[in-house]
Write a protein that holds these residues in place. Sequence first.
Motif, short mmCIF file in Angstrom:
data_model
loop_
_atom_site.label_atom_id
_atom_site.label_comp_id
_atom_site.label_asym_id
_atom_site.label_seq_id
_atom_site.Cartn_x
_atom_site.Cartn_y
_atom_site.Cartn_z
N ASN A 66 -1.16 -2.22 0.60
CA ASN A 66 -0.70 -1.69 1.88
C ASN A 66 -1.00 -2.64 3.04
O ASN A 66 -1.12 -2.20 4.19
CB ASN A 66 -1.34 -0.32 2.12
N GLU A 69 1.40 -2.48 6.21
CA GLU A 69 1.23 -1.30 7.06
C GLU A 69 -0.04 -1.39 7.90
O GLU A 69 -0.05 -1.00 9.07
CB GLU A 69 1.20 -0.02 6.21
N ILE A 70 -1.12 -1.91 7.30
CA ILE A 70 -2.37 -2.04 8.04
C ILE A 70 -2.24 -3.13 9.10
O ILE A 70 -2.63 -2.95 10.26
CB ILE A 70 -3.54 -2.37 7.08
N THR A 91 0.95 7.74 13.64
CA THR A 91 1.07 6.54 12.80
C THR A 91 -0.22 6.26 12.05
O THR A 91 -0.22 5.95 10.84
CB THR A 91 1.45 5.32 13.66
N LEU A 95 -1.10 6.36 7.92
CA LEU A 95 -1.76 5.30 7.16
C LEU A 95 -2.95 5.84 6.38
O LEU A 95 -3.10 5.58 5.18
CB LEU A 95 -2.22 4.19 8.12
N LYS A 98 -1.84 8.03 3.51
CA LYS A 98 -1.17 7.30 2.42
C LYS A 98 -2.14 6.41 1.65
O LYS A 98 -2.13 6.37 0.41
CB LYS A 98 -0.04 6.44 2.98
N VAL A 99 -2.96 5.67 2.37
CA VAL A 99 -3.83 4.66 1.74
C VAL A 99 -5.18 5.30 1.44
O VAL A 99 -6.13 5.22 2.22
CB VAL A 99 -3.99 3.43 2.65
N PHE A 115 -10.97 2.09 7.66
CA PHE A 115 -10.07 1.41 8.60
C PHE A 115 -10.75 1.06 9.92
O PHE A 115 -10.27 0.19 10.64
CB PHE A 115 -8.82 2.25 8.83
#
Length: 200
Positions: A66, A69-70, A91, A95, A98-99, A115
């Motif tokens: 990913n 996206e990150i 958004t 993330l 999903k991740v 993150f």
Amino acid sequence: LCPFNYEQWRLHIQTISLRRELGSVSASLRNFDFINNLWRTLISWGLYRGASLFPPKEFRKVLLENENEISALEDLRIDDEDLSVEETAKTIWGLIDKVRVSNAYNPIVSGSKAFHHLLPELIPPIDREYTRPFFMFWSQVFQNNPQKAFLYIWEKFALIARSTNLERYINRARWNTSITKIIDNAIIGYCKCHDIPKLR
């Protein structure tokens, strides 16, 4: 009243410092030392209890899959006056949802802590012990409606970040490693000083 120990601080500092040294999300995700430090930091921050962090090899694989996206978020800052708060919150949640970096049903804690170290000026670390009661989320709501909880919490972090100049408090040799961590530290300090009860 700091509730964290030296090892938690040391690993956090190492990971954040290496992230800044490497300069980008892509470079960090492809650096073995960074991924190893990040994984060890998250373990020291409690992601081995209940919902366990994925093993290092799987952890790195998920993040690399990913990467785009990150990386798309790496130039954003939570205190940017031009940022669309509501859209950015959605958004970021997309993330995190999903991740997945752990086997948790609810990814708020594991995702935000992971993150945070990749996007320190955008995503704060969120936990159940201090963040949840500070924002007055009962345990069931926080656990069973994570999107609602995350959107509310992140938007309030953004409001705080825009309301005062937090840059002046950054000290990368201490816990104040970024704007989002400074707010997190203030929340923890407030909860400790005022004996905020841990909502059930």
